[in-house]
Enzyme design. Structure first.
Site, PDB file in Angstrom:
ATOM      1  CG  LEU A 360      -0.310  -1.398  -1.485  1.00 46.17           C
ATOM      2  CD1 LEU A 360      -1.783  -1.009  -1.443  1.00 46.17           C
ATOM      3  CD2 LEU A 360       0.301  -0.960  -2.800  1.00 46.17           C
ATOM      4  CB  CYS A 361       4.034   2.738   2.016  1.00 49.72           C
ATOM      5  SG  CYS A 361       5.427   2.321   0.981  1.00 49.72           S
ATOM      6  CB  THR A 362      -1.068   1.421   4.070  1.00 52.52           C
ATOM      7  OG1 THR A 362      -2.118   1.066   4.985  1.00 52.52           O
ATOM      8  CG2 THR A 362      -1.313   0.684   2.771  1.00 52.52           C
TER       9      THR A 362
END
Ligand SMILES: *Cc1c(COP(=O)(O)O)cnc(C)c1O
Length: 410
Positions: A360-362
């Site tokens: 995930l892009c976090t």
């Protein structure tokens, strides 16, 4: 930079042969092949059975043991647990269907939850399960639906006690709460239940979760039993069930240890003569989720990339917080600590550190923060232990649109 060693204690349930973790008696790479793809959760039924057996061995036979489905509602697991425990506790219409599908006697299912909607109440009353009633309004609704269906609803009152389970990870009782009926209001609701002619079963008192302190659990149990005796004392209704919750936790983090349930059994045995005298029809019950299944499960993801960024090693995985919110640190709301994590096909660490992060892009998508995983290679299998409870069903699987984790019972 702090280093946290992988905690090996929880791996006791899963032997290591030639440096490879065995889950359900199967070497992990072979299990991954059989499952077909990563990431996946695997729950070992033998570990669940052993956990139930350990608890049964120390509890007096008169004490019933229930499984709380919300800890892990995987149907195959619920089916397995239905054959081991005395009752299933559900918290939604969906969980109720899962419980009924096992073929368990509906009289051994109880349904708690603060916002039971019309359809759920109808479904529960029609099936003959016990409703743990959360308010006077819900009691009136149950009575109305019972009249409509021509069935006398089975009800227990869920009581919000004036105390809480100290040191628990999550407090579910004490003070102002949306759960249950405040103990002070219970006498009035008991009168209401009697006047409505409902099939009264008893009390449900649940005050917390994930406690590793035996003294706190024992104190909460005593206070719950005392409260039930007090409420029953000025009620015209017969108590048949006295569910005093559970709250037993499992160790996740360094420094935490398993609880020895032996003193719990002795403590409850000490109460039984007084209960037999005061409430001769009452069966004492414990309801547990995490404690029965949490240690039996692993989450497995594959190393897709291995990167070095400014001197630190990152194992980038095909799985992460969208499948395992708890191991990631619950959206950063708590101070994050590492779950026990290892490389399942290469168990022996070489002392070098790496972090394991998800797709995930976090920056919150972390499963291991600088643990001894630096020896991992691309294609290896990262294992998060203590993942049998509050895993897939308690994670934001839709977030970013990756496929859900597969779930298997082995
Ligand atoms: C969540 C819950 C449980 C299970 O808690 P664990 O910590 O998993 O044992 C039991 N009873 C009720 C009412 C719950 O809400």
């Amino acid at each position: 930079m702090t280093s946290t060693k992988p905690q090996h204690a929880p791996q006791i349930h899963f032997p290591v042969v030639d440096d490879v973790l065995q889950v359900g008696g199967i070497p992990l790479p072979r299990l991954a092949e059989r499952v077909g793809r990563t990431p996946f959760y695997a729950v070992d039924r033998r570990v669940c059975s052993a956990q139930v057996a350990t608890l049964r061995a120390v509890l007096p036979p008169a004490v019933a043991l229930h499984y709380s489905i919300k800890a892990n509602p995987m149907p195959a697991l619920v089916q397995h647990m239905a054959g081991l425990v005395d009752g299933l506790d559900v918290a939604s219409g969906g969980e109720l269907r899962t419980a009924l599908d096992t073929g368990i006697d509906p009289a051994r299912i109880s349904f708690a939850g603060p916002a039971k909607v019309e359809g759920e109440l109808r479904q529960a009353i029609a099936a003959g399960v016990c409703l743990n009633i959360e308010s006077g309004n819900e009691l009136a609704n149950a009575a109305r639906i019972g009249d409509l269906l021509g069935i006398t609803p089975r009800v227990a009152l869920r009581i919000n006690p004036e105390f809480e389970l100290k040191s628990s990870g999550m407090r579910m009782g004490g003070g102002a709460k949306p759960f249950g009926i405040d103990a002070e209001q219970a006498p009035q609701v008991l009168q209401q239940a009697a006047a409505l002619g409902l099939d009264f079963q008893g009390f449900h008192i649940y005050c917390g979760s994930q406690s590793l302190r035996l003294d706190a659990i024992i104190e909460a149990q005593s206070r719950s039993i005392e409260l039930a005796l007090r409420l029953a004392g000025d009620s015209p209704l017969t108590v048949r069930q006295l569910n005093i919750g559970g709250g037993l936790g499992i160790p996740y983090f360094p420094g935490e240890a398993r609880i020895d349930p032996t003193p719990l059994g002795e403590h409850l045995a000490g109460w039984l003569p007084r209960l037999a005298q005061a409430l001769p029809e009452a069966r004492l019950a414990l309801e547990l989720g995490r404690y029965l299944v949490g240690e039996a499960g692993v989450y497995v993801a594959r190393v897709i990339d291995r990167k070095v960024s400014r001197g630190e090693v990152f194992l980038v995985l095909d799985g992460g917080m969208h499948h395992h919110l708890a191991a990631s640190g619950n959206l950063g709301q708590v101070i994050r600590k590492n779950y026990p994590v290892a490389i399942g096909n290469r168990m022996a660490p070489d002392g070098s550190l790496a972090s394991a992060t998800g797709p995930l892009c976090t920056p919150l998508d972390i499963l291991a923060d600088r643990m001894e995983l630096g020896h991992a290679r691309i294609g290896d299998l990262v294992v998060v232990f203590q993942s049998g409870a509050y895993g897939a069903s308690a994670s934001p699987a839709m977030f970013l649109g990756h496929p859900p984790a597969l779930e298997v019972l082995v």
